[in-house]
Design a protein around this motif. Sequence first.
Motif, PDB file in Angstrom:
ATOM      1  N   GLN A 199     -45.500  -4.152 -44.678  1.00 23.80           N
ATOM      2  CA  GLN A 199     -45.474  -2.789 -44.278  1.00 23.80           C
ATOM      3  C   GLN A 199     -45.156  -1.958 -45.327  1.00 23.80           C
ATOM      4  O   GLN A 199     -45.545  -0.935 -45.721  1.00 23.80           O
ATOM      5  CB  GLN A 199     -44.596  -2.676 -43.220  1.00 23.80           C
ATOM      6  N   LYS A 224     -35.647   6.533 -33.891  1.00 21.74           N
ATOM      7  CA  LYS A 224     -35.643   7.723 -33.422  1.00 21.74           C
ATOM      8  C   LYS A 224     -34.679   8.356 -32.482  1.00 21.74           C
ATOM      9  O   LYS A 224     -34.165   9.334 -32.519  1.00 21.74           O
ATOM     10  CB  LYS A 224     -37.137   7.978 -33.341  1.00 21.74           C
ATOM     11  N   PHE A 264     -46.999   9.974 -41.526  1.00 20.59           N
ATOM     12  CA  PHE A 264     -47.563   9.023 -42.632  1.00 20.59           C
ATOM     13  C   PHE A 264     -48.244   9.601 -43.720  1.00 20.59           C
ATOM     14  O   PHE A 264     -48.255   9.821 -44.624  1.00 20.59           O
ATOM     15  CB  PHE A 264     -48.021   7.427 -42.063  1.00 20.59           C
ATOM     16  N   MET A 317     -46.618  12.191 -45.602  1.00 19.81           N
ATOM     17  CA  MET A 317     -45.836  11.598 -46.577  1.00 19.81           C
ATOM     18  C   MET A 317     -46.713  11.326 -47.747  1.00 19.81           C
ATOM     19  O   MET A 317     -46.384  11.555 -48.950  1.00 19.81           O
ATOM     20  CB  MET A 317     -45.104  10.465 -46.086  1.00 19.81           C
ATOM     21  N   ASN A 355     -49.085   5.910 -33.414  1.00 14.75           N
ATOM     22  CA  ASN A 355     -48.109   5.673 -34.535  1.00 14.75           C
ATOM     23  C   ASN A 355     -49.248   4.737 -35.281  1.00 14.75           C
ATOM     24  O   ASN A 355     -50.295   4.257 -34.810  1.00 14.75           O
ATOM     25  CB  ASN A 355     -47.008   4.688 -34.047  1.00 14.75           C
ATOM     26  N   LEU A 356     -48.703   4.676 -36.761  1.00  8.96           N
ATOM     27  CA  LEU A 356     -49.901   4.109 -37.750  1.00  8.96           C
ATOM     28  C   LEU A 356     -50.273   2.780 -37.347  1.00  8.96           C
ATOM     29  O   LEU A 356     -49.582   1.748 -37.631  1.00  8.96           O
ATOM     30  CB  LEU A 356     -48.790   4.024 -39.166  1.00  8.96           C
ATOM     31  N   ASN A 357     -51.502   2.586 -37.156  1.00 11.09           N
ATOM     32  CA  ASN A 357     -52.161   1.615 -36.748  1.00 11.09           C
ATOM     33  C   ASN A 357     -51.779   0.619 -35.575  1.00 11.09           C
ATOM     34  O   ASN A 357     -52.020  -0.448 -35.231  1.00 11.09           O
ATOM     35  CB  ASN A 357     -52.239   0.555 -38.128  1.00 11.09           C
ATOM     36  N   GLU A 386     -49.712  -2.852 -39.172  1.00 11.78           N
ATOM     37  CA  GLU A 386     -49.163  -1.980 -37.999  1.00 11.78           C
ATOM     38  C   GLU A 386     -47.910  -1.569 -38.283  1.00 11.78           C
ATOM     39  O   GLU A 386     -46.934  -2.424 -38.733  1.00 11.78           O
ATOM     40  CB  GLU A 386     -49.368  -2.660 -36.612  1.00 11.78           C
ATOM     41  N   VAL A 387     -47.536  -0.325 -38.345  1.00  8.68           N
ATOM     42  CA  VAL A 387     -46.093   0.268 -38.248  1.00  8.68           C
ATOM     43  C   VAL A 387     -45.823   0.972 -37.080  1.00  8.68           C
ATOM     44  O   VAL A 387     -46.003   2.191 -37.173  1.00  8.68           O
ATOM     45  CB  VAL A 387     -46.102   0.936 -39.522  1.00  8.68           C
ATOM     46  N   PRO A 388     -45.133   0.392 -36.267  1.00 10.58           N
ATOM     47  CA  PRO A 388     -44.783   0.981 -35.001  1.00 10.58           C
ATOM     48  C   PRO A 388     -43.949   1.988 -35.259  1.00 10.58           C
ATOM     49  O   PRO A 388     -42.945   1.632 -36.415  1.00 10.58           O
ATOM     50  CB  PRO A 388     -44.127  -0.112 -34.167  1.00 10.58           C
ATOM     51  N   GLY A 389     -43.488   2.958 -34.626  1.00  9.28           N
ATOM     52  CA  GLY A 389     -42.674   3.974 -34.652  1.00  9.28           C
ATOM     53  C   GLY A 389     -42.656   4.889 -35.863  1.00  9.28           C
ATOM     54  O   GLY A 389     -42.058   6.010 -35.777  1.00  9.28           O
ATOM     55  N   VAL A 390     -43.741   4.952 -36.510  1.00 11.79           N
ATOM     56  CA  VAL A 390     -44.037   5.745 -37.570  1.00 11.79           C
ATOM     57  C   VAL A 390     -45.432   6.386 -37.364  1.00 11.79           C
ATOM     58  O   VAL A 390     -46.412   5.947 -37.134  1.00 11.79           O
ATOM     59  CB  VAL A 390     -44.066   5.224 -39.111  1.00 11.79           C
ATOM     60  N   ASN A 391     -45.294   7.881 -37.087  1.00 11.90           N
ATOM     61  CA  ASN A 391     -46.649   8.781 -36.390  1.00 11.90           C
ATOM     62  C   ASN A 391     -47.554   8.788 -37.656  1.00 11.90           C
ATOM     63  O   ASN A 391     -46.980   8.903 -38.745  1.00 11.90           O
ATOM     64  CB  ASN A 391     -46.020  10.048 -35.971  1.00 11.90           C
ATOM     65  N   GLY A 404     -38.121   5.604 -37.594  1.00  9.14           N
ATOM     66  CA  GLY A 404     -39.149   5.707 -36.778  1.00  9.14           C
ATOM     67  C   GLY A 404     -38.396   4.640 -35.577  1.00  9.14           C
ATOM     68  O   GLY A 404     -38.616   4.955 -34.408  1.00  9.14           O
ATOM     69  N   PHE A 405     -37.911   3.540 -35.825  1.00  9.58           N
ATOM     70  CA  PHE A 405     -37.382   2.415 -35.081  1.00  9.58           C
ATOM     71  C   PHE A 405     -36.067   3.272 -34.008  1.00  9.58           C
ATOM     72  O   PHE A 405     -35.930   3.018 -33.075  1.00  9.58           O
ATOM     73  CB  PHE A 405     -36.920   1.520 -35.688  1.00  9.58           C
ATOM     74  N   ILE A 422     -46.369   5.994 -51.748  1.00  7.90           N
ATOM     75  CA  ILE A 422     -45.008   6.701 -51.058  1.00  7.90           C
ATOM     76  C   ILE A 422     -44.103   5.505 -51.456  1.00  7.90           C
ATOM     77  O   ILE A 422     -44.420   4.412 -51.522  1.00  7.90           O
ATOM     78  CB  ILE A 422     -45.222   6.497 -49.415  1.00  7.90           C
TER      79      ILE A 422
END
Lengths: 248, 483
Positions: B432, B456, A98, A101, A141-143, A89-94, B453-454, B441
Amino acid sequence: MLEIKDLHAGFDGNEIVKGISLTINKGEIHAVMGPNGSGKSTLAKILSGHPSYEATSGEILFEGKNLLEMEAEKRSLAGIFMGFQYPVEVPGVNNAEFLRMAHNARRVSAGEEEIDPLDFDDLLSEKMKTLGMEKKYKERNLNDGFSGGEKKKNEILQMAILEPKLSILDETDSGLDIDALRVVAEGVNKLRTENNALILITHYQRLLDYIKPDFVHVLSNGKIVKSGDKALALELESQGYDWVTTAN
Amino acid sequence: MSNEQDSVSDILEDNTYKYGFTTDVESETFAKGLNEDVIRAISKKKEEPQFMLDFRLKAFAKWKTMKEPEWPNVHYPKIDFQNISYYSAPKQKKKLQSLDEVDPEVMRTFEKLGIPLDEQKKLANVAVDAVFDSVSVATTHKKKLMEVGIIFCPISEALKEYPELVEEYLGTVVPVGDNYYAALNSAVFTDGSFVYIPPDTISPMEISTYFRINTEETGQFERTLIICAENSYVSYLEGCTAPQFDTNQLHAAVVELVTMENAEIKYSTVQNWYAGDKETGKGGIYNFVTKRGKCQGDNSKISWTQVETGSAITWKYPSCILQGDNTTGEFYSVALTNGHMQADTGTKMIHLGKNTRSSIISKGISADYSSNSYRGQVKVGKNASNARNYSQCDSMLVGDKCSAHTFPYIETANSSVQVEHEAATSKISEEQLFYFESRGISRENAIEAVISGFCKEVFKQLPMEFAVEAQKLLTLKLEDSVG
């Protein structure tokens, strides 16, 4: 496309894969089955380039190139896709960001321009429609906070966007209810072409009811102990792993 | 994978503090030590009006009775205030007629830092006041700003040209005896920026000050005063760097902001003082700063945005006094600590007027052996009916040897207020980054994506170019800390 020659590998000095050889040609689907601890996941980790796992001897060639010398990033850019058993899980990254990218990394490495964000949105919408995925996969956000099934679907969405030559799906069926399993399997089937190949790593044969393998390999104690066609998986189902592991 | 090791150490190579150079200029530096004579000498050197000397002496008297604060969650050996020089300035002619007279070495220093000052190269849409050790060496776009009535100059110059304005506001937001370091600053400050935005004026460009510490045993004590009159607006930026020394330098600044009715000040900082050696923790800046704004007029607004990435120790709480009715205070902060850095930072929102609003968004990122504390106070007075506050304090940990702490204090004397506080802790992990890499990436882009993201909500408050810079800076600093 992929040639594994007498691969020995493990982590922290423990050898788990003890001499696997396997050749995969384009257009083929291979299922790698085996009980827990047989080396299935280690094989998947080694193929993906996970930094904690190490190949101690043997060779892996992908389209003639030495895969073991390539970083995970380069492997992906070369056309290998790993569908993870436990996507992180990557919080904050839409999620859509992703995916863009990842898509752009592909394009840049192929010497192309980055895609226009609006064009990418169209592409993403189209792929999601094909896979029957809801809009939320773009917005979240990603997962982050995804259920097990949602994570697996999201892996397939990534696969659809990246259009890899070789996909390795590690226990993609685990933790899925029957409906989610069907959606995921249908997605994978839609992405098949005669030019790409697939390795399905699985404990149970039920995934193989939906995605029909050309070859089935049974792993035990770090080695392939039996290879066959789809019928082998069904036989395993009825007889259990003891049938092959002890027969050897 | 053996390649992995190489790439990490490669990154390490690139990652040393790139502003760590020293400039060899002829300086006039006072002997070390602090007493009344030194203060008189500073004041004389700067040809200050009498009220300024009185202000300094009053502050010094106060300071002598005070003690260094011990409540922050930071640890360092006691500072010997007699072992610091309180004035250092590049030698120059009596009065600078033009930029040509500034020591070319100093000009080159700022150019190297990405802040070209000369007429041909200066930044088109940002006015810059460049402060080198104790003095302002150059201020760009002064004339253009003056055309719309905006005063932007070194505070030492303002004391000569506009003494009544300075006298009216200096010390009204941060009184001389406010705290230990503010008192010290009030006694010995040498330069800083002065900004006055007249009524009904939107500043046509960003205004900024760039601070550079160059001399090893000098403290930098700068003082900034920004006054924004009725219906006016200004966006102000502040940047800072220092050379790499094994000793610690003290930076004790005071910033005061005042907004009149319907005025707004947006104050942004990207702080990148030298943080000390990453491995040993030796050297680095002690950044002990008092920043406070007063929303004096009704409907006015003050917004602090800070990206704190450097300094061995940071002790800093940009605050707002919401005095007028319907005033708004905002605090957006990203504080990154790595190596052996320690930060204790946050804000104070003092609600005095009716319908006052404040919001606090704090993002702490700690890596390596560092310690990162958020300390915030929301205080609501008895007349502040319908005051509202929203606070969100998130921490991100990189590795398992660092620490993050949150100290929120809430005090309300009025029952009609609404105060909300949220906090969360997350981690950036090797897994991650591997996930990103397995999608083709690069590691660098992965860290950038996770960090931005953190952060933002904070980055979107920064002026565009600053936001890009800040993001790159954080990514660079974290690259070798992850994993």
